[in-house]
Design a protein around this motif. Structure first.
Motif, PDB file in Angstrom:
ATOM      1  N   UNK A  45       0.549   2.430  -4.533  1.00  0.00           N
ATOM      2  CA  UNK A  45       0.097   2.486  -5.813  1.00  0.00           C
ATOM      3  C   UNK A  45      -1.354   2.737  -5.786  1.00  0.00           C
ATOM      4  N   UNK A  46      -1.969   3.575  -6.865  1.00  0.00           N
ATOM      5  CA  UNK A  46      -3.419   3.861  -7.046  1.00  0.00           C
ATOM      6  C   UNK A  46      -3.872   2.638  -6.927  1.00  0.00           C
ATOM      7  N   UNK A  47      -5.044   2.757  -5.939  1.00  0.00           N
ATOM      8  CA  UNK A  47      -5.705   1.532  -5.877  1.00  0.00           C
ATOM      9  C   UNK A  47      -5.578   0.631  -4.730  1.00  0.00           C
ATOM     10  N   UNK A  93      -9.239   3.392   2.875  1.00  0.00           N
ATOM     11  CA  UNK A  93      -9.444   3.562   1.682  1.00  0.00           C
ATOM     12  C   UNK A  93      -8.275   3.156   0.844  1.00  0.00           C
ATOM     13  N   UNK A  94      -8.370   2.540  -0.603  1.00  0.00           N
ATOM     14  CA  UNK A  94      -7.265   2.623  -1.363  1.00  0.00           C
ATOM     15  C   UNK A  94      -6.688   3.890  -1.701  1.00  0.00           C
ATOM     16  N   UNK A  95      -5.340   4.116  -2.160  1.00  0.00           N
ATOM     17  CA  UNK A  95      -4.588   5.092  -2.126  1.00  0.00           C
ATOM     18  C   UNK A  95      -4.973   5.489  -3.641  1.00  0.00           C
ATOM     19  N   UNK A  96      -5.354   7.072  -3.701  1.00  0.00           N
ATOM     20  CA  UNK A  96      -5.600   7.653  -4.739  1.00  0.00           C
ATOM     21  C   UNK A  96      -4.554   7.919  -5.922  1.00  0.00           C
ATOM     22  N   UNK A  97      -3.122   8.002  -5.259  1.00  0.00           N
ATOM     23  CA  UNK A  97      -2.064   8.386  -5.996  1.00  0.00           C
ATOM     24  C   UNK A  97      -1.205   7.286  -6.074  1.00  0.00           C
TER      25      UNK A  97
END
Length: 264
Positions: A45-47, A93-97
């Protein structure tokens, strides 16, 4: 989310894993588990931080961008030729998608930290992921150009064909609502486009969350981007030059079977 574990005989059906040497695969095997991917399951999940890297054996996973106003649009699709979550090796880093299972299937998954460790130890694993990254970049770059330059009906045909490549079936598990999210257009636009494609014989049925397509006629309705993506990906994975400059014909035997504005 907990995924039910399943057993797959006959070795891996994931193209990336299949390219690895036995020694490289042995670095991953102790931490790999095979899981069932249920339709609409969210793998990332994004973020959020990436917890697992998934190597699909079957099915199709859409990479979605979620906008602040609630709209969505698909930027890529992954099937048995690739992986989901592998870009986490580029840094924490958090997922962008948001990665969503569009067509159910199975996958091997490995905890992201364990995959990162194996990636650091193995040039073979790094080479495989580099191929995957290059293939996805082609999708992203051509997808961006397609969204800007091609009519939405041609883009819809392209997405249906991309999903068909991964599912390997002319019956796709799709609703019109899902298509509107993939294309980033209104549901009314999708209804109109489906009617146009049905008149052309490219779609035979779209009932009960299933769309039956006529592949040859859908190819005629699609823009060239679907064909270019397939050719470019095959060149990357095979190492062979499938084409020179310019477009190959739609029925080119060298191409293997694998796998915005609302205005019409």
């Amino acid at each position: 989310m907990t995924f039910p574990q399943v057993s797959i005989s006959g070795g891996t059906r994931n193209r990336l894993l299949a390219t690895l040497s036995p020694a490289d695969l042995d670095l991953l095997k102790p931490d790999l588990e095979t899981v069932a991917l249920e339709q609409d399951a969210v793998l990332a999940r994004a973020g959020d931080e990436i917890d697992y890297v998934f190597f699909p054996h079957s099915g199709a996973i859409l990479l979605m961008i979620d906008m602040a106003d609630g709209q969505t649009v698909a930027t890529g699709v992954v099937g048995c030729e690739g992986a989901v979550g592998s870009l986490s090796v580029l840094g924490a880093s958090p997922s962008g998608i948001t990665a969503v299972v569009r067509a159910a299937g199975t996958a091997s998954r490995i905890p992201a930290p364990r995959f990162h460790a194996a990636f650091g130890r193995s040039p073979g694993i790094r080479q495989a992921i580099q191929k995957h990254v290059r293939s996805m970049l082609i999708q992203f770059q051509l997808g961006a150009a397609c969204n800007a330059l091609h009519p939405v009906e041609a883009r819809m045909a392209r997405w249906l064909l991309q999903l068909r490549d991964r599912v390997d079936s002319d019956v796709l598990p799709l609703t019109q609502h899902a298509l509107s999210q993939i294309l980033g257009v209104r549901r009314t636009t999708v209804t109109l486009l489906m009617g146009n494609l049905r008149k052309r014989g490219a779609i035979r049925s779209d009932q009960r969350g299933r769309i039956e397509i006529d592949q040859a006629r859908l190819l005629a309705a699609a823009c060239e981007c679907h064909r270019v993506m397939r050719i470019e990906a095959e060149e990357i994975f095979s190492g062979d030059k499938v084409r020179t400059r310019g477009m190959a014909p739609a029925n080119d035997p060298r191409i293997p079977e694998i796998e915005a504005d609302d205005a019409v």
